[in-house]
Design an enzyme around this catalytic site. Structure first.
Site, PDB file in Angstrom:
ATOM      1  N   ASN A 108     -35.082  86.054 -71.354  1.00  0.00           N
ATOM      2  CA  ASN A 108     -34.450  85.191 -72.791  1.00  0.00           C
ATOM      3  C   ASN A 108     -33.611  84.402 -72.495  1.00  0.00           C
ATOM      4  O   ASN A 108     -33.392  83.672 -73.414  1.00  0.00           O
ATOM      5  CB  ASN A 108     -33.885  86.079 -73.373  1.00  0.00           C
ATOM      6  CG  ASN A 108     -32.784  86.892 -73.499  1.00  0.00           C
ATOM      7  OD1 ASN A 108     -32.373  86.411 -72.128  1.00  0.00           O
ATOM      8  ND2 ASN A 108     -31.740  87.502 -74.238  1.00  0.00           N
ATOM      9  N   GLY A 132     -30.613  83.408 -67.764  1.00  0.00           N
ATOM     10  CA  GLY A 132     -31.132  82.527 -66.634  1.00  0.00           C
ATOM     11  C   GLY A 132     -31.289  80.691 -67.077  1.00  0.00           C
ATOM     12  O   GLY A 132     -30.734  79.990 -67.812  1.00  0.00           O
ATOM     13  N   ALA A 148     -32.948  92.691 -65.407  1.00  0.00           N
ATOM     14  CA  ALA A 148     -32.505  91.633 -67.439  1.00  0.00           C
ATOM     15  C   ALA A 148     -30.982  92.848 -67.468  1.00  0.00           C
ATOM     16  O   ALA A 148     -30.912  93.766 -67.359  1.00  0.00           O
ATOM     17  CB  ALA A 148     -33.504  91.988 -68.003  1.00  0.00           C
ATOM     18  N   SER A 187     -25.722  98.360 -60.497  1.00  0.00           N
ATOM     19  CA  SER A 187     -24.410  98.051 -59.908  1.00  0.00           C
ATOM     20  C   SER A 187     -23.367  98.954 -59.928  1.00  0.00           C
ATOM     21  O   SER A 187     -23.198 100.195 -59.813  1.00  0.00           O
ATOM     22  CB  SER A 187     -23.029  97.586 -61.610  1.00  0.00           C
ATOM     23  OG  SER A 187     -22.933  96.728 -60.746  1.00  0.00           O
ATOM     24  N   TYR A 218     -19.180  97.140 -70.132  1.00  0.00           N
ATOM     25  CA  TYR A 218     -19.539  96.173 -69.109  1.00  0.00           C
ATOM     26  C   TYR A 218     -20.785  98.039 -68.468  1.00  0.00           C
ATOM     27  O   TYR A 218     -21.999  98.445 -68.325  1.00  0.00           O
ATOM     28  CB  TYR A 218     -19.648  95.305 -68.287  1.00  0.00           C
ATOM     29  CG  TYR A 218     -20.994  95.191 -66.811  1.00  0.00           C
ATOM     30  CD1 TYR A 218     -22.253  94.667 -67.140  1.00  0.00           C
ATOM     31  CD2 TYR A 218     -20.604  95.207 -65.616  1.00  0.00           C
ATOM     32  CE1 TYR A 218     -22.872  94.141 -66.166  1.00  0.00           C
ATOM     33  CE2 TYR A 218     -21.368  94.425 -65.027  1.00  0.00           C
ATOM     34  CZ  TYR A 218     -22.744  95.001 -65.154  1.00  0.00           C
ATOM     35  OH  TYR A 218     -23.427  94.249 -64.067  1.00  0.00           O
ATOM     36  N   ILE A 257     -17.516  84.438 -55.446  1.00  0.00           N
ATOM     37  CA  ILE A 257     -17.990  83.203 -54.134  1.00  0.00           C
ATOM     38  C   ILE A 257     -18.035  81.869 -54.914  1.00  0.00           C
ATOM     39  O   ILE A 257     -17.597  80.593 -54.621  1.00  0.00           O
ATOM     40  CB  ILE A 257     -18.490  83.881 -53.402  1.00  0.00           C
ATOM     41  CG1 ILE A 257     -18.432  84.431 -52.664  1.00  0.00           C
ATOM     42  CG2 ILE A 257     -19.616  82.742 -52.436  1.00  0.00           C
ATOM     43  CD1 ILE A 257     -19.255  85.493 -51.784  1.00  0.00           C
ATOM     44  N   GLY A 281      -5.956  96.063 -64.584  1.00  0.00           N
ATOM     45  CA  GLY A 281      -8.027  96.691 -64.330  1.00  0.00           C
ATOM     46  C   GLY A 281      -8.584  96.261 -63.133  1.00  0.00           C
ATOM     47  O   GLY A 281     -10.070  96.903 -63.197  1.00  0.00           O
TER      48      GLY A 281
HETATM   49  N1  LIG Z   1     -24.906  89.364 -58.809  1.00  0.00           N
HETATM   50  C1  LIG Z   1     -24.377  90.932 -58.628  1.00  0.00           C
HETATM   51  O1  LIG Z   1     -23.241  91.324 -57.682  1.00  0.00           O
HETATM   52  C2  LIG Z   1     -24.714  91.771 -58.888  1.00  0.00           C
HETATM   53  C3  LIG Z   1     -24.317  93.043 -58.206  1.00  0.00           C
HETATM   54  C4  LIG Z   1     -24.758  94.158 -59.079  1.00  0.00           C
HETATM   55  C5  LIG Z   1     -25.507  94.362 -59.794  1.00  0.00           C
HETATM   56  N2  LIG Z   1     -26.471  93.358 -61.093  1.00  0.00           N
HETATM   57  C6  LIG Z   1     -27.423  93.952 -61.523  1.00  0.00           C
HETATM   58  O2  LIG Z   1     -28.282  92.689 -60.481  1.00  0.00           O
HETATM   59  C7  LIG Z   1     -29.068  92.221 -61.819  1.00  0.00           C
HETATM   60  C8  LIG Z   1     -29.487  90.833 -62.083  1.00  0.00           C
HETATM   61  O3  LIG Z   1     -28.132  90.168 -62.065  1.00  0.00           O
HETATM   62  P1  LIG Z   1     -27.710  88.774 -61.790  1.00  0.00           P
HETATM   63  O4  LIG Z   1     -26.647  88.537 -60.834  1.00  0.00           O
HETATM   64  O5  LIG Z   1     -29.123  88.694 -61.405  1.00  0.00           O
HETATM   65  O6  LIG Z   1     -27.367  88.240 -63.045  1.00  0.00           O
HETATM   66  P2  LIG Z   1     -27.904  86.720 -63.679  1.00  0.00           P
HETATM   67  O7  LIG Z   1     -27.402  86.784 -65.688  1.00  0.00           O
HETATM   68  O8  LIG Z   1     -28.186  85.582 -63.186  1.00  0.00           O
HETATM   69  O9  LIG Z   1     -29.319  87.963 -63.903  1.00  0.00           O
HETATM   70  C9  LIG Z   1     -29.759  87.922 -65.113  1.00  0.00           C
HETATM   71  C10 LIG Z   1     -30.954  87.438 -66.188  1.00  0.00           C
HETATM   72  O10 LIG Z   1     -31.833  88.940 -67.071  1.00  0.00           O
HETATM   73  C11 LIG Z   1     -31.688  87.482 -68.510  1.00  0.00           C
HETATM   74  N3  LIG Z   1     -31.704  88.682 -69.640  1.00  0.00           N
HETATM   75  C12 LIG Z   1     -30.189  89.016 -70.424  1.00  0.00           C
HETATM   76  N4  LIG Z   1     -31.142  89.096 -70.836  1.00  0.00           N
HETATM   77  C13 LIG Z   1     -32.062  89.306 -71.721  1.00  0.00           C
HETATM   78  C14 LIG Z   1     -32.622  89.689 -72.126  1.00  0.00           C
HETATM   79  N5  LIG Z   1     -31.840  90.822 -73.391  1.00  0.00           N
HETATM   80  N6  LIG Z   1     -34.161  89.734 -72.063  1.00  0.00           N
HETATM   81  C15 LIG Z   1     -34.435  88.658 -71.472  1.00  0.00           C
HETATM   82  N7  LIG Z   1     -33.887  89.154 -70.028  1.00  0.00           N
HETATM   83  C16 LIG Z   1     -32.497  89.268 -70.295  1.00  0.00           C
HETATM   84  C17 LIG Z   1     -30.798  86.820 -67.887  1.00  0.00           C
HETATM   85  O11 LIG Z   1     -31.305  85.337 -68.959  1.00  0.00           O
HETATM   86  C18 LIG Z   1     -30.335  86.326 -66.697  1.00  0.00           C
HETATM   87  O12 LIG Z   1     -31.376  85.354 -66.089  1.00  0.00           O
HETATM   88  C19 LIG Z   1     -28.486  92.346 -62.973  1.00  0.00           C
HETATM   89  O13 LIG Z   1     -28.857  94.235 -63.793  1.00  0.00           O
HETATM   90  C20 LIG Z   1     -26.851  92.726 -62.897  1.00  0.00           C
HETATM   91  O14 LIG Z   1     -26.466  93.943 -63.464  1.00  0.00           O
HETATM   92  C21 LIG Z   1     -25.562  92.226 -59.929  1.00  0.00           C
END
Ligand SMILES: NC(=O)c1ccc[n+]([C@@H]2O[C@H](COP(=O)([O-])OP(=O)(O)OC[C@H]3O[C@@H](n4cnc5c(N)ncnc54)[C@H](O)[C@@H]3O)[C@@H](O)[C@H]2O)c1
Length: 321
Positions: free
Chosen positions: A32, A36, A77, A120, A144, A188, A274
């Protein structure tokens, strides 16, 4: 294979989309664009086996329609920002929990062969023991983290209730190209942005707090091993390296990678309430069950990220519509 990637225009999701599109699989990216970016997947629009859907995981009809044609779902997502979750708890919960419920329910109805969930490491909260095993209590103290616990446990319930092939992954800190560098992003991205523009990294507290960083290419490789694994993995699995680095150590590495050694020094400010002091994975399950080993050192990953970031600066982040 027909692969659905929710959150596919985000940081991690776009790397998964890219890998599987280039391997010739049919990939549908549902995003959405809340966090992204079209720039993350723009190059993939030239491939006939890639489809971009600007839509929402909260819309069950849409998720159902896409799941019907999928062999595999990577569900990434999420509303990922801890700060935003404090301001908008309901929206965070709706996306992270009910969005996940929609994906699980659609996968159940249409018998999707494999569903992989990005939970996560944030579910663990402050460490009682370190490294953290998957059996570590889930004690996240913020909205979160609570939403990630709820989605993680809901997936576990679907696995146990319906015997579905769903795997719950718990990534620790992932970094690399396409990661946002805003105040909401990980240390980072922020440190690299600041260092390249001649500003010192800002450290909350004494900088002794540690994290376990995985380079995105190693994370993608781990997801791929999981996808190719012949047996369902029904217990949550940590995605981390098992190595920790202090935030101060990280800041110094970034200053070096940005070529600013001798000119920049970290600045220390008050500790954030925290903040978790140690976050390190017990990574033994990934190694034992999947045979995963990280190929990138932190230094190598940082070098690639800094290189990418320098070019990315000249690119515009396009929004659809
Ligand atoms: N990056 C990290 O270090 C990390 C660590 C642990 C867990 N995660 C998990 O991995 C996943 C991806 O993380 P990321 O770092 O790529 O984050 P990101 O925000 O880059 O990617 C998440 C994507 O989901 C999309 N999104 C949000 N709400 C939405 C909805 N309602 N419908 C459709 N799309 C939606 C956002 O636009 C985004 O593109 C997440 O679930 C996050 O919790 C990431």
């Amino acid at each position: 294979m027909k692969i659905l990637v929710t959150g596919g225009a985000g940081f991690m999701g776009s790397h998964l989309c890219e890998k599987y599109v280039k391997e010739g699989h049919t990939v549908v990216c549902l995003d959405n664009f809340m966090n992204g970016d079209l720039g993350n997947v723009r190059a993939l629009l030239n491939y006939s086996n890639f489809k971009l859907v600007n839509g929402d995981v909260r819309n069950f009809d849409m998720v159902e329609k896409l799941a019907r044609d999928s062999d595999v779902i990577f569900h990434l997502a999420a509303q990922i920002h801890v700060d935003r979750s404090i301001i908008e708890p309901r929206m965070t919960y709706d996306i992270n929990v009910f969005g996940t419920l929609n994906v699980l329910e659609a996968a159940r109805i249409y018998d999707v062969k494999k569903t992989v969930l990005a939970s996560s490491s944030e579910v663990y909260g402050p460490a009682l023991t370190a490294p953290m095993k998957e059996s570590h209590p889930l004690r996240a103290p913020h909205i979160y983290g609570a939403s990630k616990i709820a989605q993680d446990r809901m997936a576990f319930a679907y696995i146990n209730t319906y015997g579905m092939n769903v795997t719950i992954t718990r990534p620790f800190n992932v970094f690399g190209p396409r990661q946002k560098d805003t105040g909401y992003g990980g240390a980072i991205g922020i440190f690299v942005r600041r260092a390249l523009s001649g500003m010192p990294p800002i450290i909350y507290g004494d900088g002794k707090q540690t994290r376990d960083y995985t380079y995105i290419k190693d994370t993608v490789n781990m997801y791929d091993l999981l996808l190719k694994h012949d047996k369902p993995i029904r217990e949550p699995i940590n995605f981390g390296t098992g190595k920790e680095i202090s935030i101060l150590g990280l800041a110094k590495l970034i200053i070096r990678a940005a070529g600013k050694e001798g000119t920049l020094k970290p600045v220390f400010v008050d500790k954030r309430p925290g903040e978790v002091s140690r976050l390190i994975a017990d990574a033994s399950n990934g190694k034992k069950l999947l045979g995963w080993q990280p190929k990138y050192t932190l230094e190598q990953g940082l070098e690639e990220y800094v290189d990418w970031y320098k070019n990315y600066k000249s690119e515009e982040w396009a929004k659809p519509g």
